[in-house]
Write a protein that holds these residues in place. Structure first.
Motif, PDB file in Angstrom:
ATOM      1  N   ILE A   1       0.876  -1.182   0.000  1.00  0.00           N
ATOM      2  CA  ILE A   1       0.000   0.000   0.000  1.00  0.00           C
ATOM      3  C   ILE A   1       0.911   1.229   0.000  1.00  0.00           C
ATOM      4  CG2 ILE A   1      -1.885   1.265   1.106  1.00  0.00           C
ATOM      5  CD1 ILE A   1      -2.784  -1.263   2.471  1.00  0.00           C
ATOM      6  N   PHE A   2       0.796   2.048  -1.045  1.00  0.00           N
ATOM      7  CA  PHE A   2       1.543   3.305  -1.122  1.00  0.00           C
ATOM      8  C   PHE A   2       0.667   4.378  -0.464  1.00  0.00           C
ATOM      9  CE2 PHE A   2       4.127   2.369  -5.292  1.00  0.00           C
ATOM     10  CZ  PHE A   2       4.660   1.243  -4.685  1.00  0.00           C
ATOM     11  N   VAL A   3       1.134   4.904   0.659  1.00  0.00           N
ATOM     12  CA  VAL A   3       0.300   5.850   1.410  1.00  0.00           C
ATOM     13  C   VAL A   3       0.916   7.245   1.421  1.00  0.00           C
ATOM     14  CG1 VAL A   3      -0.860   6.270   3.608  1.00  0.00           C
ATOM     15  CG2 VAL A   3      -0.195   3.975   2.993  1.00  0.00           C
ATOM     16  N   GLY A   4       0.110   8.246   1.096  1.00  0.00           N
ATOM     17  CA  GLY A   4       0.609   9.615   1.172  1.00  0.00           C
ATOM     18  C   GLY A   4      -0.320  10.572   0.449  1.00  0.00           C
ATOM     19  N   PRO A   5      -0.036  11.881   0.548  1.00  0.00           N
ATOM     20  CA  PRO A   5      -0.936  12.876  -0.038  1.00  0.00           C
ATOM     21  C   PRO A   5      -1.018  12.788  -1.563  1.00  0.00           C
ATOM     22  CG  PRO A   5       1.080  13.909   0.795  1.00  0.00           C
ATOM     23  CD  PRO A   5       1.116  12.481   1.223  1.00  0.00           C
ATOM     24  N   ASP A   6      -2.020  13.494  -2.129  1.00  0.00           N
ATOM     25  CA  ASP A   6      -2.197  13.523  -3.583  1.00  0.00           C
ATOM     26  C   ASP A   6      -1.018  14.235  -4.265  1.00  0.00           C
ATOM     27  OD1 ASP A   6      -4.606  12.303  -3.411  1.00  0.00           O
ATOM     28  OD2 ASP A   6      -5.792  14.150  -3.491  1.00  0.00           O
ATOM     29  N   GLY A   7      -0.791  13.847  -5.509  1.00  0.00           N
ATOM     30  CA  GLY A   7       0.130  14.619  -6.350  1.00  0.00           C
ATOM     31  C   GLY A   7       1.601  14.468  -6.011  1.00  0.00           C
ATOM     32  N   VAL A   8       1.973  13.388  -5.307  1.00  0.00           N
ATOM     33  CA  VAL A   8       3.387  13.237  -4.942  1.00  0.00           C
ATOM     34  C   VAL A   8       4.048  12.063  -5.670  1.00  0.00           C
ATOM     35  CG1 VAL A   8       3.108  14.343  -2.699  1.00  0.00           C
ATOM     36  CG2 VAL A   8       2.900  11.868  -2.865  1.00  0.00           C
ATOM     37  N   GLY A   9       3.321  11.415  -6.592  1.00  0.00           N
ATOM     38  CA  GLY A   9       3.963  10.405  -7.444  1.00  0.00           C
ATOM     39  C   GLY A   9       3.693   8.960  -7.061  1.00  0.00           C
ATOM     40  N   LYS A  10       2.607   8.687  -6.347  1.00  0.00           N
ATOM     41  CA  LYS A  10       2.351   7.303  -5.924  1.00  0.00           C
ATOM     42  C   LYS A  10       2.090   6.382  -7.136  1.00  0.00           C
ATOM     43  CE  LYS A  10      -1.035   8.159  -2.966  1.00  0.00           C
ATOM     44  NZ  LYS A  10      -1.192   9.625  -3.008  1.00  0.00           N
ATOM     45  N   VAL A  11       1.231   6.851  -8.055  1.00  0.00           N
ATOM     46  CA  VAL A  11       0.915   6.007  -9.216  1.00  0.00           C
ATOM     47  C   VAL A  11       2.124   5.911 -10.147  1.00  0.00           C
ATOM     48  CG1 VAL A  11      -0.552   5.783 -11.262  1.00  0.00           C
ATOM     49  CG2 VAL A  11      -1.557   6.421  -9.074  1.00  0.00           C
ATOM     50  N   SER A  12       2.829   7.018 -10.337  1.00  0.00           N
ATOM     51  CA  SER A  12       4.027   6.972 -11.187  1.00  0.00           C
ATOM     52  C   SER A  12       5.043   6.001 -10.602  1.00  0.00           C
ATOM     53  CB  SER A  12       4.679   8.350 -11.282  1.00  0.00           C
ATOM     54  OG  SER A  12       3.743   9.294 -11.674  1.00  0.00           O
ATOM     55  N   MET A  13       5.192   6.018  -9.287  1.00  0.00           N
ATOM     56  CA  MET A  13       6.142   5.097  -8.650  1.00  0.00           C
ATOM     57  C   MET A  13       5.685   3.653  -8.841  1.00  0.00           C
ATOM     58  SD  MET A  13       8.943   5.230  -6.690  1.00  0.00           S
ATOM     59  CE  MET A  13       9.096   6.264  -5.235  1.00  0.00           C
ATOM     60  N   ALA A  14       4.370   3.422  -8.766  1.00  0.00           N
ATOM     61  CA  ALA A  14       3.854   2.059  -8.953  1.00  0.00           C
ATOM     62  C   ALA A  14       4.191   1.572 -10.366  1.00  0.00           C
ATOM     63  CB  ALA A  14       2.344   2.033  -8.720  1.00  0.00           C
ATOM     64  N   LYS A  15       4.069   2.475 -11.345  1.00  0.00           N
ATOM     65  CA  LYS A  15       4.408   2.091 -12.724  1.00  0.00           C
ATOM     66  C   LYS A  15       5.915   1.843 -12.870  1.00  0.00           C
ATOM     67  CE  LYS A  15       2.409   4.242 -16.196  1.00  0.00           C
ATOM     68  NZ  LYS A  15       1.857   5.368 -16.968  1.00  0.00           N
TER      69      LYS A  15
END
Ligand SMILES: [Zn+2]
Length: 296
Positions: A28-42
């Motif tokens: 689970i990648f947890v943190g505020p919006d707009g900090v790159g969670k989805v990009s990091m998942a990719k």
């Protein structure tokens, strides 16, 4: 994962998992919006499936297909609410072998939006995940996620991106220095928001009209803007050094206000934020504050 700004801790956790060759099946990648969670998942999906040696190479057919959202094994689910039919379908696919790469990666954005039946239905597959499937949930916080789900996951924390990092990014993109300085402050560590402000050519931060407030979905941006304006007004009236005053525009807006009023308003803003958190009528409260600022 070098393409993602900041997030040293998250990168370390994910790089370690790959280097040690023991990749957990649920994150689970947890943190505020707009900090790159989805990009990091990719990026992580690329690193897992990359055909090169320095993974992710961002250059091999695998990396390129994932970068361009064309890889059938990397499945991004970002619906507002994730329903039971989608989770059923997802479970079926999870048990099939990947089509092209080593791992099939499911990225479920805003996992706090999973309905209870969906979350429960996913629990089974998360308890005993198929060997070639990796699940990555992203979430703002863990409050609305079932404890039974959290306990199965490796939690990867993300934080707001530092001001100087956002400032450098904007400068690289050709943003004038003074604007880059203001945006990096107003964006509150949210890279996406900073880039939007830059693209829009303004700070997203004009003191708004009552109609604007009514049209808002969330008050975050406006609240941040008014907070900064009030903070600057307070500092300015209190005789602080010019260097600490971020926005000349804010100073102009608040010209003529009295210090005690500004301090009162500043605390009022914090109350509005609390109202928003409990889904109360923050719009009305914000509108009242706006009227008050306008009258002065
Ligand atoms: Zn590659």
């Amino acid at each position: 994962m070098r393409e993602i700004l900041g997030q040293k801790r998250a990168k370390k956790i994910l790089e370690n998992a790959i280097q040690q060759g023991r990749v957990p099946h649920f994150f689970i990648f947890v943190g505020p919006d707009g900090v790159g969670k989805v990009s990091m998942a990719k990026e992580f999906a690329m690193a897992l499936n990359c055909l090169g040696t320095d993974r992710p190479c961002r250059n091999c057919p695998m990396c390129l297909s994932i970068l361009n959202n064309k890889n059938p094994d990397v499945i991004l689910i970002n619906n507002e609410t994730i329903g039971i039919s989608q989770t059923r379908e997802l479970k079926e696919i999870a048990f099939l072998s990947p089509i092209s790469g080593r791992y099939r990666v499911f990225i479920i954005e805003n996992a706090e939006n999973l309905t209870l039946p969906s979350a429960n239905s996913l629990l089974k597959v998360l308890e005993e995940p198929p060997a070639s499937s990796i699940f990555i949930f992203t979430a703002r916080d863990l409050n609305n996620i079932l404890k039974t789900i959290i306990s199965r996951a490796l939690i990867v924390p993300f934080s707001p991106v530092k001001r100087d990092v956002i400032f450098s990014l904007l400068m690289e993109k050709g943003c004038p220095e003074s604007l880059a300085s203001e945006i990096s402050y107003l964006s509150g560590g949210n890279v996406e928001r900073a880039l939007e402000m830059f693209d829009a050519g303004d700070l997203g931060g004009k003191i708004v009209s009552y109609q604007d407030i009514e049209a808002l979905d969330t008050p975050d941006q406006i609240l941040d803007t008014i907070s900064v304006a009030l903070r600057d007004g307070i500092l300015s009236l209190a005789g602080a050094d010019e260097r600490f005053i971020i926005s000349k525009r804010s100073k102009a807006i608040l010209n003529g206000s009295r210090l005690e009023n500004l301090i009162e308003d500043f605390f009022f803003i914090q109350e509005i934020k609390a109202l928003e958190d409990c889904n109360s009528d923050w719009r009305l409260a914000l509108a009242l504050l706006y009227r008050e600022l306008e009258v002065r």
